[in-house]
Design an enzyme around this catalytic site. Structure first.
Site, mmCIF file in Angstrom:
data_model
loop_
_atom_site.group_PDB
_atom_site.id
_atom_site.type_symbol
_atom_site.label_atom_id
_atom_site.label_comp_id
_atom_site.label_asym_id
_atom_site.label_seq_id
_atom_site.Cartn_x
_atom_site.Cartn_y
_atom_site.Cartn_z
ATOM 1 N N HIS A 146 32.260 22.341 -45.974
ATOM 2 C CA HIS A 146 31.284 21.890 -44.980
ATOM 3 C C HIS A 146 30.379 23.063 -44.627
ATOM 4 C CE1 HIS A 146 33.438 24.108 -41.851
ATOM 5 N NE2 HIS A 146 34.555 23.622 -42.368
ATOM 6 N N ALA A 193 51.844 39.255 -47.299
ATOM 7 C CA ALA A 193 51.944 37.974 -46.589
ATOM 8 C C ALA A 193 50.906 37.868 -45.478
ATOM 9 C CB ALA A 193 53.348 37.830 -46.004
ATOM 10 N N LYS A 213 42.641 44.446 -46.861
ATOM 11 C CA LYS A 213 42.109 45.744 -47.289
ATOM 12 C C LYS A 213 43.105 46.394 -48.238
ATOM 13 C CE LYS A 213 39.589 46.533 -42.964
ATOM 14 N NZ LYS A 213 39.400 47.439 -41.796
#
Length: 230
Positions: A146, A193, A213
């Site tokens: 969208h 994670a 990062k």
């Protein structure tokens, strides 16, 4: 509503039984390309979606043949869609969307790839390289689906953007990660994670965080199947 969504989802039994698995694999192969030795635990949700503009004079119709060759899964892969894992889990979902007059999105999964209860959404192209592992509850998408503003405007569908996602070879993506449109993850990477990957990650490194990062470079990985002369 500014967009018309038509969906076709491959129908499977509501519960997974061992006796259903062979039949399910045959049904999956009717719609997508699956390599030898690839195994499905549970039934993934495989959906083809057509997105059109509202038009009172012309009703939109999803043509299933347009989605031929949209999804390919290599050899010796494993796709988990069960809820028996110790981790949070759900069905794996593979969705290819055809936006207006664009060709349908494509999902390309290499050989020896393991995917656990992950959602992959393609409006253009999502590629996952050989020998990669995608942990549970990840989302990989090449489009937000969208525009940022004007969700109810008549030109909403025309303002939906997409940008290809590439996950390299021998990549491990940890649990509950999100890979955003336009991202390229290099070969031999580990993604921690809960990471949100919104920019490119170079090869041979560990990355984590929101936004993700690079935390550490990894030593150059050598493929045992190659020789020094390759």
């Amino acid at each position: 509503m500014a967009c018309i969504y038509e969906n076709f989802t491959i129908p499977f039994p509501s519960k997974s039984r061992v006796s259903d698995r062979a039949h399910a694999l045959l049904k999956i192969k009717t719609y997508i390309d699956v390599g030898d030795g690839t195994r499905f635990d549970g039934f993934p949700k495989i959906t083809f979606t057509k997105i059109s503009k509202p038009d009172a004079l012309q009703k939109s119709h999803l043509i299933l043949e347009e989605f031929n060759d949209c999804i390919s899964i290599g050899s010796n892969c494993y796709i988990d869609s069960t809820d028996i894992s110790a981790f949070h889990s759900s069905k794996s979902k593979l969705t290819c969307a055809k936006l207006l007059h664009n060709p349908p999105g494509k999902i390309r999964i290499g050989d020896n790839v393991s995917i656990f209860c992950t959602a992959i959404i393609s409006y253009g192209l999502v590629t996952i390289g050989d020998n990669s592992v995608i942990s549970a509850m990840c989302t990989i998408m090449d489009s937000n689906g969208h525009p940022t503003f004007g969700r109810t405007y008549l030109d909403e569908a025309e303002r939906i953007n997409f940008s290809s996602v590439t996950i390299g070879k021998n990549v491990w993506i940890g649990i509950n990660c999100t890979v955003l449109p336009g991202v390229h993850i290099g070969d031999n990477c580990v993604i921690g994670a809960n990471a949100v990957i919104r920019s490119n990650i170079p090869e041979n490194c560990i990355a984590a965080g929101n936004p993700a990062k690079v935390l550490k470079k990894l030593p150059l990985m050598i493929n045992p199947n190659t020789t020094e002369n390759d």
